[in-house]
Design an enzyme around this catalytic site. Structure first.
Site, PDB file in Angstrom:
ATOM      1  N   ASP A   1     161.115 -69.463  63.214  1.00 35.15           N
ATOM      2  CA  ASP A   1     160.433 -70.269  64.230  1.00 35.15           C
ATOM      3  C   ASP A   1     160.412 -71.744  63.853  1.00 35.15           C
ATOM      4  O   ASP A   1     159.596 -72.166  63.021  1.00 35.15           O
ATOM      5  CB  ASP A   1     158.987 -69.732  64.384  1.00 35.15           C
TER       6      ASP A   1
ATOM      7  N   SER B   1     164.794 -86.539  75.432  1.00 34.46           N
ATOM      8  CA  SER B   1     165.998 -86.466  76.266  1.00 34.46           C
ATOM      9  C   SER B   1     165.909 -87.570  77.310  1.00 34.46           C
ATOM     10  O   SER B   1     164.842 -87.808  77.882  1.00 34.46           O
ATOM     11  CB  SER B   1     166.075 -85.090  76.956  1.00 34.46           C
TER      12      SER B   1
END
Ligand SMILES: O=C(CN1CCCCC1)Nc1ccc2c(c1)OCO2
Length: 329
Positions: free
Chosen positions: A35, A199
């Site tokens: 994870d 992004s």
């Protein structure tokens, strides 16, 4: 200097990716969820109540000649989905593939929430986030990656998660055969302990990229792609019959026809999530309606580029350059 690789298997609907590790002497084999969105290595253990173990393998520190109790240390973690676990801490030898870390902090569970008890295939978690968010008290402990880093050819790991097929985690090298084209690099903000990045924009289907900053984390432990509500609405406005279904807790839509691709920018490159990956899973036995792999990040505080995004790409988690690299494959 070393490198290593280990295969990871997708569970049904790629809900999580499970990877084998060994702990102790003689080695005790467990299969855990790697994870990148957390930083504790914790496992089901013999210190748990029998009623909370349903099929999982457990770590028994008393059966390991190399285990050493970290006196006075405890841990407690609650994940974004509300699941949780807690316990105490041992130092022991941990091996992943051909890489071994002696004296790795192994967090033995005494309690786990039902989500973990009811997941028989998952024996624990191996955090690949930054050690700054490790929950051990009074002294936070290092992740496996932080401990093994100094022995690696280069301090990075890569993920190659796949849709319904075994993928791999590589440590210390970039396999040129694992991707095509160029790697798009973007700086990592690890101030919150995550592999955070921004992004520059997104597109639905074949349209041109819309400028829209999306700040989020690359998180192998989260199944879906969780984005700002406005982007999620814009995407599903182009999916016939899509609607927010409060009983399902997200957008659902007819499983056919295939929905449009979702594209997001990474620096001056792009990552394309194919429409058939947005078809996360059917919600009815007749497979008529599907739950979307793109859902809202409302309430989290940042977006989460989970497995739906990661499995489209070969991703480099570079702790040396503090950057993420995304490539097609
Ligand atoms: O909790 C997780 C991932 N987590 C990884 C370790 C096992 C248990 C699940 N993701 C997550 C993170 C934030 C969220 C969320 C889910 O749902 C809403 O907000």
């Amino acid at each position: 200097r070393q490198t290593g690789t280990v295969e990871t298997d997708a569970e049904k609907h790629d809900v999580e990716y499970l990877t084998p590790i060994s702990i102790g002497t003689p080695p005790q084999d467990l299969i855990v969820d790697f994870d990148t969105g957390s930083s504790d290595l914790w496992v089901f253990s013999t210190e748990m109540a029998a009623k909370d173990i349903k099929g999982q393998a457990v770590y028994d520190p008393n059966n390991s000649s190399t285990s050493e109790k970290l006196q006075g240390s405890t841990w407690q973690i609650t994940y974004g989905d509300g699941s949780s676990s807690s316990g105490d801490v041992y130092l022991d030898t941990v091996t992943i593939g051909n890489l071994t870390v002696p004296n790795q902090a192994v967090e033995a569970a005494k309690k786990v929430s039902d989500e973990f008890t009811d997941d028989p295939n998952n024996d624990g978690l191996l955090g690949l986030g930054f050690s700054s968010i490790n929950t051990v008290q009074p002294t936070p402990q290092n992740t496996f990656f932080d401990n093994v880093k100094k022995n690696l050819d280069t301090p990075l790991f890569t993920t190659d998660l796949k849709h319904g097929a075994p993928g791999s985690y590589n440590f210390g090298y970039i396999d040129p055969a694992a991707y095509i084209g160029n790697i798009s690099w973007t700086p990592v903000d690890n101030s919150q302990g995550f592999w955070g990045f921004t992004s520059p924009g997104y597109a639905v289907g074949t349209e041109t990229l819309r400028n829209h900053s999306i700040s989020g984390i690359a998180d192998t432990g989260t199944t879906l792609l969780l984005l700002p509500k406005s982007i999620v609405k814009a995407y599903y406005s182009e999916v016939q019959g899509a609607q927010y279904d409060s009983s399902q807790g997200g957008y659902v839509f007819p499983c056919s026809p295939t929905p449009p691709d979702f594209v997001f920018g990474v620096n001056n490159g792009i990552v394309t999530v194919p429409g058939d990956m947005v078809l996360y899973a059917p919600i009815d036995s007749a497979n008529q309606n599907c739950f979307g792999g793109i859902q809202s990040d409302t309430g989290i505080g940042f977006s989460i580029f989970g497995d739906v995004a990661l499995k489209t790409s070969f991703v480099v988690f570079d702790a040396g350059g503090l950057q993420l690299g995304w490539a097609a494959k």
